[in-house]
Each structure stands twice: as C-alpha cells, then as structure tokens.
Design a protein around this motif. Structure first.
Motif, PDB file in Angstrom:
ATOM      1  N   ASP A 166       0.848  -1.183   0.000  1.00 54.01           N
ATOM      2  CA  ASP A 166       0.000   0.000   0.000  1.00 54.01           C
ATOM      3  C   ASP A 166       0.892   1.245   0.000  1.00 54.01           C
ATOM      4  N   PHE A 167       0.345   2.365  -0.449  1.00 49.97           N
ATOM      5  CA  PHE A 167       1.131   3.593  -0.545  1.00 49.97           C
ATOM      6  C   PHE A 167       1.019   4.425   0.745  1.00 49.97           C
ATOM      7  N   ASP A 168      -0.171   5.003   0.967  1.00 51.70           N
ATOM      8  CA  ASP A 168      -0.337   5.955   2.067  1.00 51.70           C
ATOM      9  C   ASP A 168      -0.240   5.281   3.431  1.00 51.70           C
ATOM     10  N   ASP A 169       0.586   5.866   4.273  1.00 53.24           N
ATOM     11  CA  ASP A 169       0.814   5.410   5.646  1.00 53.24           C
ATOM     12  C   ASP A 169       1.509   4.057   5.714  1.00 53.24           C
ATOM     13  N   CYS A 170       2.044   3.614   4.584  1.00 52.24           N
ATOM     14  CA  CYS A 170       2.986   2.496   4.546  1.00 52.24           C
ATOM     15  C   CYS A 170       4.317   2.994   3.972  1.00 52.24           C
ATOM     16  N   LEU A 171       4.225   3.648   2.801  1.00 51.48           N
ATOM     17  CA  LEU A 171       5.421   4.234   2.188  1.00 51.48           C
ATOM     18  C   LEU A 171       5.665   5.671   2.648  1.00 51.48           C
ATOM     19  N   CYS A 172       4.582   6.378   2.969  1.00 52.31           N
ATOM     20  CA  CYS A 172       4.729   7.791   3.345  1.00 52.31           C
ATOM     21  C   CYS A 172       3.752   8.140   4.460  1.00 52.31           C
ATOM     22  N   GLU A 173       4.023   9.266   5.122  1.00 52.44           N
ATOM     23  CA  GLU A 173       3.287   9.659   6.332  1.00 52.44           C
ATOM     24  C   GLU A 173       2.103  10.560   5.979  1.00 52.44           C
ATOM     25  N   THR A 174       1.126   9.980   5.316  1.00 51.55           N
ATOM     26  CA  THR A 174      -0.018  10.734   4.818  1.00 51.55           C
ATOM     27  C   THR A 174      -0.883  11.311   5.936  1.00 51.55           C
ATOM     28  N   ALA A 175      -1.259  10.491   6.884  1.00 53.08           N
ATOM     29  CA  ALA A 175      -2.179  10.942   7.940  1.00 53.08           C
ATOM     30  C   ALA A 175      -1.575  12.073   8.760  1.00 53.08           C
ATOM     31  N   LYS A 176      -0.276  12.025   8.988  1.00 51.70           N
ATOM     32  CA  LYS A 176       0.376  13.110   9.738  1.00 51.70           C
ATOM     33  C   LYS A 176       0.223  14.433   8.987  1.00 51.70           C
ATOM     34  N   TYR A 177       0.327  14.373   7.657  1.00 50.66           N
ATOM     35  CA  TYR A 177       0.162  15.599   6.877  1.00 50.66           C
ATOM     36  C   TYR A 177      -1.275  16.085   6.928  1.00 50.66           C
ATOM     37  N   PHE A 178      -2.217  15.161   6.936  1.00 49.93           N
ATOM     38  CA  PHE A 178      -3.626  15.564   6.982  1.00 49.93           C
ATOM     39  C   PHE A 178      -3.991  16.243   8.301  1.00 49.93           C
ATOM     40  N   THR A 179      -3.294  15.916   9.382  1.00 50.13           N
ATOM     41  CA  THR A 179      -3.550  16.647  10.631  1.00 50.13           C
ATOM     42  C   THR A 179      -3.144  18.113  10.477  1.00 50.13           C
ATOM     43  N   LYS A 180      -2.093  18.360   9.682  1.00 47.56           N
ATOM     44  CA  LYS A 180      -1.668  19.745   9.415  1.00 47.56           C
ATOM     45  C   LYS A 180      -2.695  20.463   8.547  1.00 47.56           C
TER      46      LYS A 180
ATOM     47  N   VAL B 259       1.138  18.835  -2.875  1.00 49.35           N
ATOM     48  CA  VAL B 259       0.958  18.272  -1.538  1.00 49.35           C
ATOM     49  C   VAL B 259       1.384  16.808  -1.524  1.00 49.35           C
ATOM     50  N   LEU B 260       0.944  16.038  -2.508  1.00 47.70           N
ATOM     51  CA  LEU B 260       1.339  14.630  -2.587  1.00 47.70           C
ATOM     52  C   LEU B 260       2.859  14.477  -2.642  1.00 47.70           C
ATOM     53  N   LEU B 261       3.503  15.368  -3.346  1.00 40.10           N
ATOM     54  CA  LEU B 261       4.963  15.285  -3.475  1.00 40.10           C
ATOM     55  C   LEU B 261       5.690  15.662  -2.188  1.00 40.10           C
ATOM     56  N   SER B 262       4.987  16.312  -1.270  1.00 41.30           N
ATOM     57  CA  SER B 262       5.635  16.782  -0.040  1.00 41.30           C
ATOM     58  C   SER B 262       5.559  15.771   1.106  1.00 41.30           C
ATOM     59  N   PHE B 263       4.824  14.679   0.928  1.00 39.52           N
ATOM     60  CA  PHE B 263       4.687  13.698   2.011  1.00 39.52           C
ATOM     61  C   PHE B 263       6.051  13.093   2.343  1.00 39.52           C
ATOM     62  N   GLU B 264       6.320  12.962   3.640  1.00 39.51           N
ATOM     63  CA  GLU B 264       7.594  12.387   4.083  1.00 39.51           C
ATOM     64  C   GLU B 264       7.565  10.864   3.956  1.00 39.51           C
ATOM     65  N   GLU B 265       8.691  10.311   3.560  1.00 36.25           N
ATOM     66  CA  GLU B 265       8.798   8.853   3.476  1.00 36.25           C
ATOM     67  C   GLU B 265       8.761   8.229   4.859  1.00 36.25           C
ATOM     68  N   THR B 266       8.099   7.095   4.970  1.00 34.83           N
ATOM     69  CA  THR B 266       8.156   6.304   6.193  1.00 34.83           C
ATOM     70  C   THR B 266       9.549   5.683   6.258  1.00 34.83           C
ATOM     71  N   PRO B 267      10.274   5.866   7.377  1.00 34.67           N
ATOM     72  CA  PRO B 267      11.665   5.401   7.451  1.00 34.67           C
ATOM     73  C   PRO B 267      11.824   3.933   7.073  1.00 34.67           C
ATOM     74  N   GLY B 268      12.773   3.691   6.170  1.00 32.43           N
ATOM     75  CA  GLY B 268      13.107   2.331   5.756  1.00 32.43           C
ATOM     76  C   GLY B 268      12.318   1.788   4.587  1.00 32.43           C
ATOM     77  N   ALA B 269      11.302   2.535   4.118  1.00 33.90           N
ATOM     78  CA  ALA B 269      10.425   2.011   3.068  1.00 33.90           C
ATOM     79  C   ALA B 269      11.167   1.780   1.754  1.00 33.90           C
ATOM     80  N   SER B 270      11.775   2.821   1.205  1.00 32.14           N
ATOM     81  CA  SER B 270      12.409   2.675  -0.111  1.00 32.14           C
ATOM     82  C   SER B 270      13.606   1.729  -0.047  1.00 32.14           C
ATOM     83  N   GLU B 271      14.334   1.760   1.050  1.00 30.99           N
ATOM     84  CA  GLU B 271      15.470   0.852   1.199  1.00 30.99           C
ATOM     85  C   GLU B 271      15.011  -0.605   1.153  1.00 30.99           C
TER      86      GLU B 271
END
Length: 198
Positions: A6-20, A63-75
C-alpha cells in the motif's frame, strides 16, 4: 515472490500531513495518535463539505509530493527488487493522482516498482468523475505472497488469497482492530516487515 504494498501510511506519512491540513483549513487540532478511525472524516469530526475540501487539498500534486517517506520504506523495497521479487504498489488514490504519485516514487529511488490505482475506498465523491488504472476484476486475477497494508477497510481485498501473509503496518487507527486470521501480523516498522518476508 510477489508483494503487494500500500502507498499511504505504509510508504509515506499521509495521515500526519492531513492533521496539518485540518489545522490550517479549519483550525482543528487532532493529534496524530488520536486518529482512531481510518475514516478521517470520523476521526476529525468534520462535515461532508469540510471532508471534501480537505481531500481535494490533500490530493493536489504539490501536496502529494511533499509527504515524508516512512523510514526504511524505499530501502526495503529496493532490497526486494534487487533479490528479484515482484513488487507492486497498489494505492487507493484516484488515477488523477497517478503522475505525482509516480514522481514521488521516482524521487525516492523506487523507479523499478509498478504503481496501480485501485478503487479501494469508493472515494469518487471528492474527485469528480475519477478513474482508476486497475479494475477490480483484473486485481482479483493477481496473486501475491505477501501484502503490506495499514487499512482494515482494505483487508477484504485479500479474502481471495487465504495463503498470503499480510503485514499490518501499526497505526493508531488499526490498533483496536482484531486481525482477521493467523496469516495477519502486526509490524511496527519496515525493519519488522523485512524480517517477516523470506
């Protein structure tokens, strides 16, 4: 080895951005750890109009491009690809989000993984006349050995693959959810996910 990610909240921190976004748009402060439901409208206690405005804002390309990667995902994903594993990212984002999503993956060194948009959540309402690149009939013809997913709402898409091992990425909105079978395991981070794939 075939792996669904899955992409959101697995590869990147989507929900954290939505709180902002919630705070910026409506002056509401909901801490990330208080997101008790995958349904953000319910977690944030906002009306239909506010939810639609928030989702449109959250799917703008910049906005989509600004989401932070979840640590260790791409590696981790790149290690799997290097081993010859077949990795597919299957997101519930509408196809209108495909290009910035693809660009985000490429920016994070994930050029070699495929990206599909599947209507997991019926979110057609906020992006009018949205389409998806992967039809349900075609998805159900796909086979996977492992899946990484955070949303209990998406677990129904695994019912046709009873032998698949599902790693549930631990998030506030799935902690009270009883996992549906012995083939499901809760993982705190990408390190623990990696240790479960062999």
């Amino acid at each position: 080895m075939k792996i669904y990610v899955d992409f959101d909240d697995c590869l990147c921190e989507t929900a954290k951005y939505f709180t902002k976004i919630l705070d910026e748009m409506f002056g509401k402060n909901v801490p990330y750890e208080n997101i008790k439901y995958f349904d953000l409208q319910k977690s944030f206690s906002i009306n239909d109009e506010q939810y639609e405005q928030m989702m449109i804002e959250g799917h703008r390309p910049e906005v989509l491009l600004s989401f932070e990667e979840t640590p260790g995902a791409s590696e981790t994903l790149n290690e799997w690809v290097d081993r010859g594993y077949d990795v597919s990212i299957i997101t519930g984002r509408p196809f209108s989000s495909y290009e910035p999503s693809r660009h985000w993956l490429d920016q994070h060194g994930l050029e070699r993984v495929r990206l599909y948009c599947l209507d997991k959540y019926g979110r057609d309402a906020f992006i009018k006349n949205s389409t998806f690149s992967l039809e349900l009939d075609d998805y159900y013809k796909m086979k996977f050995d492992y899946a990484i997913e955070d949303s209990p709402t998406a677990f129904r898409f695994f019912d046709h693959l009873p032998d698949m091992k599902v790693m549930v990425f631990d998030r506030p909105w799935n902690r009270d959810y009883q996992l549906p079978g012995d083939n499901y395991s809760r993982c705190l981070n990408w390190e623990s996910i990696k240790s479960n794939v062999n």
